[in-house]
Motif scaffolding. Structure first.
Motif, mmCIF file in Angstrom:
data_model
loop_
_atom_site.group_PDB
_atom_site.id
_atom_site.type_symbol
_atom_site.label_atom_id
_atom_site.label_comp_id
_atom_site.label_asym_id
_atom_site.label_seq_id
_atom_site.Cartn_x
_atom_site.Cartn_y
_atom_site.Cartn_z
ATOM 1 N N PHE A 127 -8.544 3.518 -4.227
ATOM 2 C CA PHE A 127 -8.567 4.787 -3.266
ATOM 3 C C PHE A 127 -9.228 4.362 -1.960
ATOM 4 C CE2 PHE A 127 -8.654 8.132 -6.905
ATOM 5 C CZ PHE A 127 -7.313 7.707 -7.522
ATOM 6 N N GLN A 128 -8.634 4.415 -1.039
ATOM 7 C CA GLN A 128 -8.966 4.253 0.432
ATOM 8 C C GLN A 128 -9.540 2.858 0.925
ATOM 9 O OE1 GLN A 128 -7.792 7.214 1.285
ATOM 10 N NE2 GLN A 128 -8.425 8.516 -0.219
ATOM 11 N N ILE A 129 -10.049 2.062 -0.050
ATOM 12 C CA ILE A 129 -10.523 0.757 0.145
ATOM 13 C C ILE A 129 -10.501 -0.137 -0.786
ATOM 14 C CG2 ILE A 129 -12.942 1.416 -0.565
ATOM 15 C CD1 ILE A 129 -14.021 -0.230 1.595
ATOM 16 N N ALA A 130 -9.987 -1.583 -0.330
ATOM 17 C CA ALA A 130 -9.627 -2.558 -1.381
ATOM 18 C C ALA A 130 -10.289 -4.023 -1.059
ATOM 19 C CB ALA A 130 -8.155 -2.474 -1.869
ATOM 20 N N ALA A 131 -10.275 -4.926 -1.798
ATOM 21 C CA ALA A 131 -10.130 -6.146 -1.413
ATOM 22 C C ALA A 131 -8.889 -6.994 -2.221
ATOM 23 C CB ALA A 131 -11.666 -7.083 -1.840
ATOM 24 N N LEU A 132 -8.203 -7.747 -1.171
ATOM 25 C CA LEU A 132 -7.094 -8.333 -1.539
ATOM 26 C C LEU A 132 -7.238 -9.963 -1.527
ATOM 27 C CD1 LEU A 132 -4.855 -5.993 0.473
ATOM 28 C CD2 LEU A 132 -5.416 -5.664 -1.860
ATOM 29 N N ASP A 133 -6.544 -10.523 -2.413
ATOM 30 C CA ASP A 133 -6.377 -12.005 -2.284
ATOM 31 C C ASP A 133 -5.374 -12.321 -1.045
ATOM 32 O OD1 ASP A 133 -4.634 -14.553 -2.819
ATOM 33 O OD2 ASP A 133 -6.111 -14.696 -4.373
ATOM 34 N N GLY A 134 -6.092 -13.217 -0.246
ATOM 35 C CA GLY A 134 -5.427 -13.494 0.927
ATOM 36 C C GLY A 134 -3.767 -14.172 0.891
ATOM 37 N N ALA B 21 0.780 -1.164 0.046
ATOM 38 C CA ALA B 21 0.017 0.230 -0.082
ATOM 39 C C ALA B 21 0.959 1.160 0.042
ATOM 40 C CB ALA B 21 -1.030 0.041 1.274
ATOM 41 N N ASP B 22 0.514 2.114 -0.773
ATOM 42 C CA ASP B 22 1.178 3.505 -0.673
ATOM 43 C C ASP B 22 0.764 4.441 0.388
ATOM 44 O OD1 ASP B 22 -1.154 4.424 -1.754
ATOM 45 O OD2 ASP B 22 -0.311 5.451 -3.619
ATOM 46 N N GLY B 23 -0.094 4.087 1.315
ATOM 47 C CA GLY B 23 -0.606 4.884 2.505
ATOM 48 C C GLY B 23 -0.821 4.220 3.425
ATOM 49 N N GLY C 48 -1.307 -3.771 -6.213
ATOM 50 C CA GLY C 48 -0.869 -3.473 -7.851
ATOM 51 C C GLY C 48 -1.595 -2.834 -8.655
ATOM 52 N N GLN C 49 -2.806 -2.152 -7.727
ATOM 53 C CA GLN C 49 -3.829 -1.763 -8.609
ATOM 54 C C GLN C 49 -4.244 -0.036 -8.023
ATOM 55 O OE1 GLN C 49 -5.187 -2.604 -11.527
ATOM 56 N NE2 GLN C 49 -3.994 -4.707 -11.197
ATOM 57 N N PRO C 50 -4.622 0.806 -8.773
ATOM 58 C CA PRO C 50 -5.124 2.187 -8.056
ATOM 59 C C PRO C 50 -6.461 1.585 -7.436
ATOM 60 C CG PRO C 50 -4.792 2.387 -10.441
ATOM 61 C CD PRO C 50 -4.726 0.804 -10.297
ATOM 62 N N THR D 205 -1.761 -14.072 -2.234
ATOM 63 C CA THR D 205 -0.900 -13.158 -2.948
ATOM 64 C C THR D 205 -0.812 -11.524 -2.520
ATOM 65 O OG1 THR D 205 -2.314 -12.579 -4.602
ATOM 66 C CG2 THR D 205 -1.108 -14.842 -4.845
ATOM 67 N N GLY D 206 -1.980 -10.979 -1.999
ATOM 68 C CA GLY D 206 -2.106 -9.642 -1.844
ATOM 69 C C GLY D 206 -2.315 -8.919 -3.094
ATOM 70 N N ALA D 207 -2.883 -9.733 -4.290
ATOM 71 C CA ALA D 207 -3.123 -8.897 -5.495
ATOM 72 C C ALA D 207 -4.714 -8.210 -5.024
ATOM 73 C CB ALA D 207 -3.039 -9.758 -6.580
ATOM 74 N N ALA D 208 -4.958 -7.341 -5.752
ATOM 75 C CA ALA D 208 -6.421 -6.618 -5.713
ATOM 76 C C ALA D 208 -7.249 -7.374 -6.545
ATOM 77 C CB ALA D 208 -6.134 -5.051 -5.945
ATOM 78 N N THR D 209 -8.318 -7.506 -5.630
ATOM 79 C CA THR D 209 -9.500 -8.173 -6.635
ATOM 80 C C THR D 209 -10.183 -6.919 -7.396
ATOM 81 O OG1 THR D 209 -11.290 -7.694 -4.868
ATOM 82 C CG2 THR D 209 -9.735 -9.619 -4.743
ATOM 83 N N THR D 210 -11.217 -7.467 -8.205
ATOM 84 C CA THR D 210 -12.269 -6.388 -8.717
ATOM 85 C C THR D 210 -12.832 -5.589 -7.841
ATOM 86 O OG1 THR D 210 -13.714 -7.936 -9.075
ATOM 87 C CG2 THR D 210 -12.128 -7.851 -11.038
ATOM 88 N N PHE D 211 -12.980 -5.662 -6.787
ATOM 89 C CA PHE D 211 -13.700 -4.814 -5.694
ATOM 90 C C PHE D 211 -13.160 -3.464 -5.655
ATOM 91 C CE2 PHE D 211 -14.384 -3.328 -1.461
ATOM 92 C CZ PHE D 211 -15.694 -3.387 -1.161
ATOM 93 N N ASN D 212 -13.934 -2.557 -6.088
ATOM 94 C CA ASN D 212 -13.263 -1.116 -6.153
ATOM 95 C C ASN D 212 -14.302 -0.020 -6.090
ATOM 96 O OD1 ASN D 212 -11.384 0.939 -6.558
ATOM 97 N ND2 ASN D 212 -11.417 0.716 -8.873
#
Length: 852
Positions: A592-599, A556-558, A588-590, A601-608
């Motif tokens: 903003f303030q909230i995300a869902a991640l693969d437990g 995360a960048d913040g 690995g994706q833009p 790998t940490g990769a962001a899911t499509t939840f945005n």
């Protein structure tokens, strides 16, 4: 913020009874504070009930979790203490509260013994133990609030007792009669007596001296005669004597020894001569003595001792706001020679004002053995002592350390006890640095003490291990940087060492922890965690056994402020990590303030959902069939999220879209927790769910409207948890449900129907059914007036075996169940027992026969 999940209720059956109102089922709730009101219709109100036995903290609580009958809390506090309100009776040796009778809702400025072990209290308060008492109250030797209720319409600053109770302060009515600043009330009935000198200014100090009452204050006329801030009034008549020393400013304190009165205050002239804040006068003639210690600032407290063997030396202990007195540098506290006025070698060196002094002296020598001091200080005699200390004749601090959370303004001695009054709410607790465990049954702090050296912000269990996050470098007796695992029996840090750092900053921050499938997910502000070369920016997954970093690397960048996890029950059992905070990219994706991640790998899911301002809290509802998220609730400071305008709180679909659920909070939402009928939101808001709510509310999961549940904390709520029929919450508030309850509180998780009282004849009655019994007994207590009541079960030797109730009750009928067990949960043997009830001056008892 830490996430408060919908945990299973605590196993605290030892303190839970099934209570029912007529036609209204009441969920399991702690007997020690749940009150059944009168059983009559119609219903008139809904209310939550405050857990008054729960101990509180001296600093903010930011994290709460529950397990195995304990409430674990973390935050910025350093002490956990029982709530007593503005007065407490303490053991003079240990400092422990002897009887938490007070719960005075306000400040106690004066207390005087009643001659029978009880105390008259005066100050600026409105109730005692939930019963209305305006600035005056009386508690008996057992700590019970009595029916004595004179009432004063202004602050009471001084009390004296000599057959009647003499009252001084800032009032204009007393005991139902006009009384200007001073009066007397009957010690039994509480009505104003005919003693009515009247004053044209505030009375601060009163001392009985034989047939006279010495009165100090801020007046020029008293008893119809000109007197300059000090006078002697006839106890029988209220008429001033000819004694007339005259001070040119306020007299706040007085103490006499022999025929000499020592006075302190704000004056600079006394008896027509220069005297800086201290003076001595002859009690017979009123002539000014030569005694002249010359303080450089006002004096607030005086006490004297006199050596008996050989007779002679008088010592005057003085407290106030001075830095020089008796010709020496003395900060706020000094001992003065009663003849010369010179400062003795006694020099405890307080760091702030001393408002009150009480001295225990030897019956043999007359010299001081212990000097109790109270005030605004934080340190005295080179030791940390918050607002209250016991000092030796050499000026050292003893181990006695009750540590009230706010200032002490009055002290008085009983037999082996110290009566303390002030503006505090809590006193006599235990040091606990930023993390503690409380017993869910009693509300008291346990011996568990990991002792963190920095703030604790996150708590989460994995089996019997408690994972802790925050801003610390030592916890559980070991060096641990911002994240640790603790043994729940000993409080010691385990070998697990995640070690979060954030060079070049001195400390990393771990703000949130969630544990799932053997992985400890941590969020905060850090760049390295789990090892010296384990680079992870602000979010990481650590092995729950070894502490080593997993492959989860969301980068995360913040700052990450909140975490929640789900796991699919059906194959494949994928873990999803929901993260929120102040970031713009994660996994690995833009985002903003909230995300869902693969437990994994940490990769962001499509939840945005893409919030426009920070998200501070999360709570997730899952499917009982698949384990996957069905609704994601988010709170924070955002105005738009999930493609829709949503102020501070929203519900999101698994695809990331905002649902129609829209409570619309007017202020930030920083904590979320599910409860039995909705979701609890905590933060710093004024309205939510279409209703006025102060920082805490329950929102209906269907409509988005606020329910009737409304504890009304008067400040920010930073943590919430639901357990055992209670909602626990912490923050920076000072009051809950209108009562003093700083930083940490619990209320019932539902509103209880409070019914109009039925007409009850005067007195108190007690009945039981069935009696004899083989199991439980319903004890019915009937009160004519609202007030404090106690109900207990005793054995034939008169020993209390089960306390069924202690606390306020409404007028009417209260049905309280006894399950045949003692206070430790053990079933009692067959035999004869007694139920005894006490309320005010009323009492009742009955015999109980327990069968095999």
């Amino acid at each position: 913020m830490p996430i408060a999940d919908a945990a299973s209720p605590l196993s605290i059956r030892s303190r839970i009874e099934r209570l029912r109102l007529i036609g209204f089922p009441l969920a399991a709730a702690p007997v020690r504070f749940i009150v059944l009101m009168a059983l009559a219709f119609p219903l008139t109100a809904n209310a939550q009930l405050l857990d008054r036995d729960l101990w509180t903290t001296d600093g903010r609580v930011d994290a709460i979790t529950t397990s195995a009958g304990r409430i674990y809390i973390g935050g910025s506090f350093t002490r956990v203490s029982p709530m007593v309100g503005g007065a407490a009776l303490l053991d003079g040796t240990t400092g422990a509260p002897i009887e938490v009778y007070g719960r005075v809702n306000g400040q106690v400025l004066a207390a005087v013994g009643d001659g029978s072990g009880g105390w008259f209290l005066g100050g600026g308060f409105t109730s005692v133990r939930g019963v209305t008492r305006n600035n005056l109250a009386h508690v008996d030797a057992s700590g019970n609030l009595t029916s004595w209720n004179p009432g004063a319409n202004g602050v009471v600053r001084s009390l004296a007792y000599d057959g009647a109770v003499f009252v001084g302060g800032e009032f204009s009515t007393l005991g139902g009669q006009p009384r200007a600043y001073i009066g007397a009330v009957d010690a039994g009935a509480g009505g104003a007596t005919g003693w009515n000198p009247g004053s044209n200014g505030t009375v601060y100090s009163m001392v009985v001296n034989g047939a006279n009452l010495l009165v100090g204050g801020n007046y020029s006329i008293i008893g119809g005669q000109a007197r300059g801030c000090i006078a002697a009034l006839g106890i029988a008549t209220g008429v001033p004597t000819s004694w007339n020393p005259i001070a040119n400013n306020v007299v706040t304190t007085m103490a006499f020894r022999g025929n000499t009165l020592y006075a302190g205050g704000y004056f600079t002239e006394f008896g027509g001569q220069p005297r800086s804040y201290l003076a001595a006068v002859d009690l017979t003639s009123g002539a000014l003595g030569s005694w002249n210690p010359g303080a450089d600032q006002p004096v607030f407290a005086l006490r004297t001792t006199q050596r008996l063997v050989p007779p002679g030396t008088i010592t005057v202990f003085a407290g106030g706001y001075f830095a020089n007195i008796g010709g020496q540098a003395r900060n706020y506290l000094a001992a003065l020679d009663g003849v010369t006025g010179a400062a003795t070698a006694w020099n405890p060196n307080a760091d702030d004002a001393v408002n009150a002094i009480a001295v225990r002296a030897s019956n043999v020598t007359g010299e001081a053995t212990t000097i109790y001091v109270g005030g605004d200080f934080q340190n005295v005699a080179g030791q940390p002592r918050h607002h209250l200390a016991a000092l030796t004749p050499a000026g050292a601090a003893t181990a006695w350390d009750p540590s009230p959370d706010e200032a002490v303004t009055s002290l008085a001695l009983g037999t082996g006890t110290v009566h303390v009054g002030g503006s505090f709410n809590a006193i006599g607790g235990q040091p606990r640095n930023r993390i503690a465990a409380l017993d869910a049954a009693s509300g008291a702090v346990t011996a568990w003490n990991p002792n963190a050296n920095g703030d604790v912000r996150a708590l989460a269990f994995f089996g019997s291990t408690l994972f802790v996050g925050g801003v610390f470098s030592n916890i559980g007796g070991q060096a641990r940087y911002s994240i640790a695992a603790l043994d729940t029996i000993t409080g010691a840090a385990t070998a697990w060492d995640g070690g979060a750092v954030d060079p070049p900053r001195p400390f990393a921050e771990v703000n949130a922890i969630a544990v799932r499938a053997g992985v400890v997910y941590a969020g905060g502000r850090f760049s390295i965690i789990g090892g010296p070369n384990a680079f992870r920016n602000n979010i990481a997954g650590l092995d729950a056994v070894t502490g080593a970093p997993t492959n989860f690397n969301a980068n995360a960048d913040g700052v990450v402020s909140a975490l929640a996890t789900t796991q699919r029950i059906t194959f494949p059992n994928l873990v999803t990590v929901y993260a929120a905070g102040e970031f713009f990219a994660i996994g690995g994706q833009p985002r903003f303030q909230i995300a869902a991640l693969d437990g994994e790998t940490g990769a962001a899911t499509t939840f945005n959902p893409s919030a426009d301002y920070p998200v501070r809290s999360l709570a997730v509802r899952t499917s009982n069939i698949t384990g996957a998220a069905t609704t994601i609730y988010a709170g924070g400071e955002f105005l738009n999220i999930g493609g829709q305008p949503r102020r501070q709180i929203a519900a999101l679909t698994p695809a990331g879209a905002a649902t129609s659920w829209n409570p619309d909070a007017a202020g930030s939402v920083t904590a979320l927790a599910f409860k039995s009928t909705g979701i609890v939101a905590g933060g710093f808001f004024s309205t939510i769910g279409g209703a006025t709510r102060s920082s805490l509310a329950e929102i209906d999961l269907g409509t988005g409207l606020a329910t009737a549940w409304n504890p009304t904390p008067n400040g920010q709520v930073t943590a919430v948890a639901s357990a055992g029929g209670l909602i626990y919450f912490g923050g920076s508030f000072a009051k809950v449900l209108g009562e003093a309850r700083p930083k940490f509180a619990a209320v019932t998780d539902q509103t209880v129907a409070v019914e109009a009282p039925v007409a009850i004849p005067p007195g108190l009655s007690l009945s039981a059914a069935p009696n004899p019994s083989r199991s439980g007994v319903a004890l019915t207590l009937t009160l004519a007036e609202p007030g404090d009541a106690e109900l207990g079960v005793y054995d034939l030797a008169g020993r209390l075996v089960r306390r069924v109730h202690r606390g306020p009750l409404a007028a009417g009928v209260a049905r309280l169940n006894w399950d045949g067990r003692d206070d430790r949960g053990r079933a009692l043997t067959a035999g004869i027992y007694f139920a005894r009830a006490h309320a005010g001056t009323q009492g009742a008892s009955l015999k109980l026969l327990r069968l095999e």
